[in-house]
Design an enzyme around this catalytic site. Structure first.
Site, PDB file in Angstrom:
ATOM      1  N   LYS A 272      30.340  10.255   2.572  1.00 34.91           N
ATOM      2  CA  LYS A 272      31.766  10.355   2.219  1.00 34.91           C
ATOM      3  C   LYS A 272      31.996  11.809   1.812  1.00 34.91           C
ATOM      4  O   LYS A 272      31.735  12.205   0.687  1.00 34.91           O
ATOM      5  CB  LYS A 272      32.063   9.412   1.033  1.00 34.91           C
TER       6      LYS A 272
ATOM      7  N   GLY B 236      28.984  16.894  -7.040  1.00 34.15           N
ATOM      8  CA  GLY B 236      30.389  17.089  -7.402  1.00 34.15           C
ATOM      9  C   GLY B 236      30.495  17.358  -8.892  1.00 34.15           C
ATOM     10  O   GLY B 236      29.525  17.782  -9.539  1.00 34.15           O
ATOM     11  N   SER B 237      31.639  17.074  -9.443  1.00 31.87           N
ATOM     12  CA  SER B 237      31.884  17.412 -10.843  1.00 31.87           C
ATOM     13  C   SER B 237      31.120  16.477 -11.783  1.00 31.87           C
ATOM     14  O   SER B 237      30.799  15.337 -11.431  1.00 31.87           O
ATOM     15  CB  SER B 237      33.379  17.300 -11.124  1.00 31.87           C
ATOM     16  N   THR B 238      30.887  16.957 -12.977  1.00 34.02           N
ATOM     17  CA  THR B 238      30.231  16.148 -14.010  1.00 34.02           C
ATOM     18  C   THR B 238      31.074  14.927 -14.343  1.00 34.02           C
ATOM     19  O   THR B 238      30.555  13.817 -14.541  1.00 34.02           O
ATOM     20  CB  THR B 238      29.988  17.026 -15.249  1.00 34.02           C
TER      21      THR B 238
ATOM     22  N   GLY C  93      30.502  12.473 -11.687  1.00 37.85           N
ATOM     23  CA  GLY C  93      29.098  12.050 -11.783  1.00 37.85           C
ATOM     24  C   GLY C  93      28.929  10.938 -12.812  1.00 37.85           C
ATOM     25  O   GLY C  93      28.197   9.968 -12.598  1.00 37.85           O
TER      26      GLY C  93
ATOM     27  N   GLU D  70      24.016  15.801  -8.694  1.00 36.95           N
ATOM     28  CA  GLU D  70      24.052  17.267  -8.744  1.00 36.95           C
ATOM     29  C   GLU D  70      25.452  17.642  -9.185  1.00 36.95           C
ATOM     30  O   GLU D  70      26.396  17.493  -8.413  1.00 36.95           O
ATOM     31  CB  GLU D  70      23.798  17.869  -7.355  1.00 36.95           C
TER      32      GLU D  70
ATOM     33  N   CYS E 175      28.429  26.003  -7.749  1.00 37.17           N
ATOM     34  CA  CYS E 175      27.995  25.243  -8.935  1.00 37.17           C
ATOM     35  C   CYS E 175      27.189  26.105  -9.884  1.00 37.17           C
ATOM     36  O   CYS E 175      27.303  25.988 -11.098  1.00 37.17           O
ATOM     37  CB  CYS E 175      27.185  24.028  -8.503  1.00 37.17           C
TER      38      CYS E 175
ATOM     39  N   GLU F  84      33.845  24.608 -16.879  1.00 36.27           N
ATOM     40  CA  GLU F  84      33.571  25.133 -15.539  1.00 36.27           C
ATOM     41  C   GLU F  84      34.899  25.524 -14.884  1.00 36.27           C
ATOM     42  O   GLU F  84      35.738  24.658 -14.615  1.00 36.27           O
ATOM     43  CB  GLU F  84      32.856  24.072 -14.705  1.00 36.27           C
TER      44      GLU F  84
END
Ligand code: NAD
Length: 504
Positions: free
Chosen positions: A196, A249-251, A254, A272, A307, A407
């Site tokens: 995806k 992707g983003s925390t 995640g 990640e 990242c 970030e």
């Protein structure tokens, strides 16, 4: 057209390629292109111009079900999972060759989708994608298990088997490469995969699945379902027949993926996520020119949408003024926003207008919290149609400020003065993230100490953002729990089984 040929294209040639390209927009399931079951579409926008590039099929839970069923069928049939290692290697090598042969289209789609300078795609992204498939092909017949020391009438051996159906959810900042870091080891290990891609960059990954089939991969083994994260991505992560989700992707997302695993079948989750990478410049920095260049390349390349972007520059007070002076002299004009289809351009737009506005809000927050804006801070003149942000440098930043904690994911560097090694370690580790760090010192003891004490998955000493396929890439803390690239990555897509055999 191979990557070595397209590297030589000029602006006129890329414009003609861009106007002729006809991207595939449907989903790829069971070896063929299909429309989304509910028929929805979403638009992709070229962030350099604001123009709509295409209307892409928007997968929903129904399409995810269909793709998972196809992947499960393919897995159980054994056409891929039980294929001999050597044959599987040959398919992935052929896939690498086909990616190379389709470089022209794949490169231009990356630039049209997310604004990445074409020179970066032809010299960094595409060569790395090809290498990723070659590397994991090479790994396939290197997977070994163990026979352990047991009592006399027992044979005990371990066995590594594929997990089954793997869902891969990828970001837009290196669309093909981040997908390849997940798909290649998962396929190499014998799994079936549903990818995806990010909705901001859905086009190039579709071709990847088609090329896998052209390379001799069985239908159903590699499927691509585009769509929104909250619908297609969520359905994949919640699916009971998916054995693992591998996510970049983003925390924030995640964390959601972890909850989806808990709400469904306790699937494996490899994450990640984001970062707030410190680069530490000690008083004995060995090469000021190289260090300063690594500082501005480390935050301005790929528009800061990296990242591990070195967004926090921790500079010892003894060299602070000289460092800043040289950063301004060498870094202010090193990146010039422009047309990303021009091979001379080294800075494109951000991925979307929303991303541009978000970065501009961070810049305002930096000013309001009292950081000193040395240069940049706005949008470039003459490029108003695109989502551009000027390369930006703040000094006088304190680690408690928003721009030092969150970030930004844009070309915004923050210089934070520190006094000596102790304070550098304390400030470097004062973050929820732990993806990467850079360390600049001539002292071996200091270097070793920083390597051991900085809480980050990747530490570069007297260099930045280097590596090869053998290097485990991934973070600690809220930057994630997995490693991409490297042999261990392939093993993370296998189940370790134990066979305890009692014999006479
Ligand atoms: P994102 O988290 O917004 O989206 C990533 C993917 O998750 C997309 O495919 C998206 O559609 C999907 N998604 C969104 N919401 C979802 C949900 N509720 N359920 C399931 N899937 C969902 O991240 P992004 O903006 O695409 O990428 C930028 C982020 O990625 C940054 O934080 C960056 O640091 C991180 N990143 C990390 C690495 C690494 O190796 N650690 C590499 C590249 C990017």
């Amino acid at each position: 057209m191979s990557i070595s040929t397209v590297k030589e294209y000029d602006l006129a040639k890329w414009h003609s390629v861009a106007s002729a390209v006809q991207p595939e927009v449907r989903l790829f399931i069971d070896g063929e292109y299909v429309d989304a079951i509910e028929g929805g579409r979403f638009e992709t926008v070229n962030p350099a111009t604001g123009e709509v590039t295409s209307a892409v099929a928007a997968g929903t839970a129904a399409d995810v079900d269909r793709a998972v069923a196809s992947a499960q069928r393919a897995y159980r049939s054994g056409t891929w999972a039980r294929m001999s290692p050597r044959e599987r290697m040959e398919v992935l090598y052929r896939l690498a060759d086909l990616i190379d042969a389709r470089s022209e289209e794949l490169c231009v789609l990356e630039t049209l989708d997310m604004g990445k300078p074409i020179a970066d795609v032809t010299t960094v992204d595409l060569p790395a994608v090809i290498e990723t498939f070659q590397y994991f092909a090479e790994c396939i017949d290197k997977v070994e298990s163990a026979v352990t020391a047991t009592e006399y009438d027992v044979l005990h051996y371990t066995l590594r088997q594929p997990l089954g159906v793997v869902g891969a959810i990828s970001p837009w900042n290196y669309p093909l490469l981040m997908a390849a870091w997940k798909v290649a080891p998962a396929l190499a290990a014998g799994n079936s995969v549903i990818l995806k891609p990010a909705e901001q960059s859905p086009l190039s990954c579709l071709r990847l699945a088609e090329l896998f089939v052209d390379a001799g991969g069985p239908p159903g083994v590699f499927n691509v379902v585009n769509g929104m994260g909250e619908t297609a991505g969520k359905a994949l992560a919640l699916h009971d027949d998916v054995a693992k989700i591998t996510f970049t992707g983003s925390t924030e997302v995640g964390k959601l993926i972890l909850t989806y695993a808990g709400q469904s079948n306790m699937k494996h989750v490899g994450l990640e996520c984001g970062g707030k990478t410190p680069q530490i410049f000690m008083e004995d920095v060995p090469d000021m020119d190289g260090a300063v260049a690594a500082a501005f390349h480390g935050i301005f390349s790929n528009m800061g949408e990296v990242c591990n972007a070195g967004s926090r520059l921790l500079v010892d007070r003894s060299i602070h003024d000289a460092f800043v002076e040289q950063f301004i002299a060498d870094g202010r004009d090193a990146y010039v926003p422009g047309n990303p289809l021009d091979p001379e351009t080294n800075m494109g737009p951000l991925v979307t207008v929303e991303a541009q506005q978000r970065v501009l809000r961070y810049i305002e927050a930096g000013k309001q919290e009292g950081a000193h804006l040395e240069f940049g801070g706005g949008t470039p003149e003459g490029l108003e149609a695109g989502a551009y942000v000027n390369p930006t440098l703040f000094t006088g930043v304190e680690n408690v400020m928003k721009i030092a904690r969150e970030e930004i994911f844009g070309p915004v560097a923050s210089v934070i003065p520190v006094n000596g090694v102790e304070e550098a370690i304390a400030v470097a580790n004062d973050t929820v993230y732990g993806l990467a760090a850079g360390v600049w010192t001539s002292n071996l003891d200091t270097a070793h100490r920083l390597v051991r004490e900085i809480e980050a998955g990747v530490i570069w000493v007297n260099c930045f953002d280097e590596g090869d396929m053998t290097q485990p890439f991934g973070g600690m803390k809220q930057s994630g729990n997995a490693k991409d690239k490297c042999f261990d990555s392939l093993l993370s897509y296998t189940e370790l089984k134990s066979a305890w055999i009692r014999h006479g």
